[in-house]
Design a protein around this motif. Structure first.
Motif, PDB file in Angstrom:
ATOM      1  N   ASP A  42      -8.631  -5.889  66.589  1.00 29.31           N
ATOM      2  CA  ASP A  42      -9.993  -5.962  66.057  1.00 29.31           C
ATOM      3  C   ASP A  42     -10.999  -6.003  67.192  1.00 29.31           C
ATOM      4  OD1 ASP A  42      -9.701  -8.529  67.031  1.00 29.31           O
ATOM      5  OD2 ASP A  42      -9.815  -9.506  65.067  1.00 29.31           O
ATOM      6  N   ALA A  43     -10.579  -5.554  68.382  1.00 30.79           N
ATOM      7  CA  ALA A  43     -11.464  -5.514  69.552  1.00 30.79           C
ATOM      8  C   ALA A  43     -12.585  -4.515  69.318  1.00 30.79           C
ATOM      9  CB  ALA A  43     -10.677  -5.139  70.802  1.00 30.79           C
ATOM     10  N   GLU A  44     -13.808  -4.899  69.702  1.00 27.90           N
ATOM     11  CA  GLU A  44     -14.961  -4.015  69.576  1.00 27.90           C
ATOM     12  C   GLU A  44     -15.364  -3.409  70.917  1.00 27.90           C
ATOM     13  OE1 GLU A  44     -16.317  -3.050  66.825  1.00 27.90           O
ATOM     14  OE2 GLU A  44     -15.091  -4.345  65.564  1.00 27.90           O
ATOM     15  N   ASP A  45     -14.721  -3.845  71.991  1.00 27.36           N
ATOM     16  CA  ASP A  45     -15.137  -3.372  73.306  1.00 27.36           C
ATOM     17  C   ASP A  45     -13.961  -3.425  74.270  1.00 27.36           C
ATOM     18  OD1 ASP A  45     -14.946  -6.113  74.289  1.00 27.36           O
ATOM     19  OD2 ASP A  45     -16.836  -6.472  73.243  1.00 27.36           O
ATOM     20  N   GLU A  46     -14.211  -2.927  75.485  1.00 22.94           N
ATOM     21  CA  GLU A  46     -13.136  -2.791  76.459  1.00 22.94           C
ATOM     22  C   GLU A  46     -12.654  -4.136  77.000  1.00 22.94           C
ATOM     23  OE1 GLU A  46     -11.844   0.479  79.712  1.00 22.94           O
ATOM     24  OE2 GLU A  46     -13.984   0.192  79.400  1.00 22.94           O
ATOM     25  N   TYR A  47     -13.485  -5.159  76.944  1.00 24.54           N
ATOM     26  CA  TYR A  47     -13.096  -6.476  77.449  1.00 24.54           C
ATOM     27  C   TYR A  47     -11.933  -7.052  76.647  1.00 24.54           C
ATOM     28  CZ  TYR A  47     -13.565 -11.381  78.895  1.00 24.54           C
ATOM     29  OH  TYR A  47     -13.328 -12.648  79.382  1.00 24.54           O
ATOM     30  N   TYR A  48     -11.996  -6.896  75.322  1.00 21.01           N
ATOM     31  CA  TYR A  48     -10.988  -7.527  74.466  1.00 21.01           C
ATOM     32  C   TYR A  48      -9.778  -6.653  74.188  1.00 21.01           C
ATOM     33  CZ  TYR A  48     -14.040 -11.505  73.763  1.00 21.01           C
ATOM     34  OH  TYR A  48     -14.808 -12.628  73.982  1.00 21.01           O
ATOM     35  N   LEU A  49      -9.856  -5.352  74.429  1.00 22.69           N
ATOM     36  CA  LEU A  49      -8.720  -4.473  74.125  1.00 22.69           C
ATOM     37  C   LEU A  49      -7.446  -4.911  74.846  1.00 22.69           C
ATOM     38  CD1 LEU A  49      -7.709  -1.988  72.590  1.00 22.69           C
ATOM     39  CD2 LEU A  49      -8.372  -0.598  74.573  1.00 22.69           C
ATOM     40  N   PRO A  50      -7.453  -5.104  76.170  1.00 18.63           N
ATOM     41  CA  PRO A  50      -6.206  -5.516  76.825  1.00 18.63           C
ATOM     42  C   PRO A  50      -5.792  -6.944  76.493  1.00 18.63           C
ATOM     43  CG  PRO A  50      -8.004  -5.551  78.405  1.00 18.63           C
ATOM     44  CD  PRO A  50      -8.536  -4.921  77.148  1.00 18.63           C
ATOM     45  N   ARG A  51      -6.686  -7.714  75.940  1.00 13.54           N
ATOM     46  CA  ARG A  51      -6.369  -9.087  75.564  1.00 13.54           C
ATOM     47  C   ARG A  51      -5.725  -9.166  74.186  1.00 13.54           C
ATOM     48  NH1 ARG A  51     -10.383  -9.126  79.287  1.00 13.54           N
ATOM     49  NH2 ARG A  51     -10.462 -10.917  80.717  1.00 13.54           N
ATOM     50  N   GLN A  52      -5.711  -8.015  73.466  1.00 12.10           N
ATOM     51  CA  GLN A  52      -5.106  -7.991  72.131  1.00 12.10           C
ATOM     52  C   GLN A  52      -3.913  -7.049  72.039  1.00 12.10           C
ATOM     53  OE1 GLN A  52      -7.871  -7.645  68.893  1.00 12.10           O
ATOM     54  NE2 GLN A  52      -9.342  -9.053  69.797  1.00 12.10           N
ATOM     55  N   LEU A  53      -3.539  -6.446  73.150  1.00 15.13           N
ATOM     56  CA  LEU A  53      -2.351  -5.599  73.219  1.00 15.13           C
ATOM     57  C   LEU A  53      -1.416  -6.150  74.282  1.00 15.13           C
ATOM     58  CD1 LEU A  53      -4.066  -2.065  73.228  1.00 15.13           C
ATOM     59  CD2 LEU A  53      -2.876  -3.118  71.299  1.00 15.13           C
ATOM     60  N   SER A  54      -0.140  -5.862  74.148  1.00 16.73           N
ATOM     61  CA  SER A  54       0.778  -6.237  75.220  1.00 16.73           C
ATOM     62  C   SER A  54       0.443  -5.414  76.457  1.00 16.73           C
ATOM     63  CB  SER A  54       2.220  -5.955  74.804  1.00 16.73           C
ATOM     64  OG  SER A  54       2.456  -4.552  74.770  1.00 16.73           O
ATOM     65  N   PRO A  55       0.734  -5.908  77.644  1.00 17.42           N
ATOM     66  CA  PRO A  55       0.427  -5.143  78.871  1.00 17.42           C
ATOM     67  C   PRO A  55       1.047  -3.751  78.861  1.00 17.42           C
ATOM     68  CG  PRO A  55       1.015  -7.400  79.425  1.00 17.42           C
ATOM     69  CD  PRO A  55       1.280  -7.241  77.958  1.00 17.42           C
ATOM     70  N   GLU A  56       2.252  -3.631  78.309  1.00 16.05           N
ATOM     71  CA  GLU A  56       2.932  -2.334  78.299  1.00 16.05           C
ATOM     72  C   GLU A  56       2.220  -1.336  77.384  1.00 16.05           C
ATOM     73  OE1 GLU A  56       5.440  -5.600  79.519  1.00 16.05           O
ATOM     74  OE2 GLU A  56       4.415  -5.251  77.586  1.00 16.05           O
ATOM     75  N   VAL A  57       1.840  -1.811  76.197  1.00 15.28           N
ATOM     76  CA  VAL A  57       1.157  -0.932  75.242  1.00 15.28           C
ATOM     77  C   VAL A  57      -0.227  -0.557  75.773  1.00 15.28           C
ATOM     78  CG1 VAL A  57       0.130  -0.810  72.936  1.00 15.28           C
ATOM     79  CG2 VAL A  57       2.427  -1.742  73.242  1.00 15.28           C
ATOM     80  N   TYR A  58      -0.928  -1.535  76.315  1.00 15.87           N
ATOM     81  CA  TYR A  58      -2.257  -1.262  76.863  1.00 15.87           C
ATOM     82  C   TYR A  58      -2.188  -0.225  77.974  1.00 15.87           C
ATOM     83  CZ  TYR A  58      -6.508  -2.036  79.629  1.00 15.87           C
ATOM     84  OH  TYR A  58      -7.676  -1.865  80.344  1.00 15.87           O
TER      85      TYR A  58
END
Length: 393
Positions: free
Chosen positions: A27-43
């Motif tokens: 449910d990330a709206e921006d680039e700051y939260y995207l890697p914080r809501q995906l596993s490092p591998e998926v991101y």
């Protein structure tokens, strides 16, 4: 040289509305939260695939064939890969310089995001937070990034200029857009103290950025200052002898912003606004500094068939519904052609332009809420006949 360019938006700096499926599963709206809501591998896999496929050498060939001469490339503050959890993108920028030089294009490197954000917009990487200018160590960090970029690319045939920071917001637009309301923060504690930048801070930062960048540039390469949405507030600052011939002013002019300030939503209303405001103001500013329109497009509420309330999308909670005016392809082409030509005529009063943006990934056939938003995509606009080949224009 008159600049005729396009932005490579959403390539190295992500904007959710331009490629919503990149954010699937979050449910990330921006680039700051995207890697914080995906596993490092998926991101990492998602980012690397996106960067390798979204822009390639073929796109530089297409851009040149459209008569364009320049590209503006937004880059993030973590371009060098030194801010976890983000992944750097300096190799992609290196490749872009090789492509540009091979195909006779020039690059404006635009630092599009900074830590804790300069505007609170989603395109600043962290929605609802605007605290960068209040954190001296982060200001210093950005200056170091700018100097490293200047050292790496200064003197390269493909470099046209470097922008120290994109769209730093000051009080007038902060209030007009109601930034905290339009971009509510996820973490209210993180956003505490958010406020627009002051002109005093920007004057100081631009002076310091100029001192870090300019020694590495060659003749015909520029430091490009964004106007902070106050086009006519820079004469005294930019008339300093040290800036003469080395600095360009960048202004961003969107019809959706004009609508916020009362522009009539009709073709005649847009043309009248362009002539009476943008054309006149550009001519006035060009008298003392070269000025470019670093972002603009043909998107407007009239052609979209509904009042977009200043360019708000379904991601902002906008409900387009079914009660909208629908134009035939021929009618839409006529609307966009008229608006494109009016803006291109106005930009002749300055030193050039960069369309926003070259490409986006929206399905306007299957997702009705995105109807009209394909006008942000210059490749599509060109192929549909909405935008001319500008080789001779």
């Amino acid at each position: 040289m008159f600049v005729k360019g396009v932005n490579l938006g959403n390539w190295l700096v992500l904007e959710k509305w331009m490629s919503p499926h990149l954010f699937d599963g979050t449910d990330a709206e921006d680039e700051y939260y995207l890697p914080r809501q995906l596993s490092p591998e998926v991101y990492e896999a998602r980012i690397r695939i996106h960067r390798s496929e979204y822009i390639t050498e073929r796109d530089f060939v297409k851009i040149r064939s459209m008569g364009l001469t320049h590209v503006r490339i937004p880059v993030p503050y973590f371009v060098f890969g030194d801010r976890e959890p983000f992944i750097g993108c300096i190799q992609e920028l290196d490749r872009a310089f090789a492509w540009a030089e091979k195909h006779d294009l020039k690059i404006l490197v635009d630092l599009h995001s900074v830590p804790m954000s300069q505007n609170g917009f989603d395109n600043g990487g962290l929605s609802g937070v605007c605290r960068w200018s209040q954190i001296p160590e982060e200001v210093d960090y950005v200056l170091e990034v700018l100097e490293k970029l200047a050292q790496r690319y200064g003197g390269r045939k493909g470099l046209w200029g470097i922008t120290p920071v994109n769209e730093p917001v000051t009080e007038p637009v902060w209030s007009a857009m109601d930034v905290p309301g339009r971009y509510p923060p996820v973490d209210r504690e993180l956003a505490k103290g958010s406020a627009p930048n002051t002109m005093e801070f920007l004057h100081s930062f631009y002076e310091r950025a100029y001192d870090r960048i300019s020694p590495h540039l060659s003749d015909g390469q520029y430091v490009v200052f964004h106007d902070a949405f106050q086009l006519k507030a820079w004469e005294e600052f930019l008339s300093k002898e040290r800036f003469r011939g080395r600095v360009v002013l960048d202004t961003h002019q969107y019809l959706m912003m004009a609508e916020m300030f009362g522009c009539e939503q009709s073709v005649a209303g847009y043309v009248r606004y362009i002539e009476e405001n943008w054309e006149k103001d550009l001519a006035e500013v060009q008298e003392y500094v070269p000025v470019i329109v670093g972002e603009w497009c043909i998107f407007n509420s009239f052609a979209t068939g509904v009042d977009t309330k200043g360019g708000q999308s379904s991601l902002n909670g906008m409900d387009y519904g079914s009660n909208r005016e629908v134009f035939s392809p021929q009618e839409k082409r006529a609307i966009y052609q008229t608006i494109a030509n009016a803006q291109l005529k106005a930009w002749q009063k300055g030193s050039g332009y960069f369309y926003w943006s070259y490409k986006l990934l929206l399905d306007t056939a299957n997702e009705p809420d995105w109807i009209g938003w394909d006008s942000w995509d210059l490749g599509r606009a060109y192929d549909f006949g909405w935008f001319p080949n500008v080789a001779d224009g």
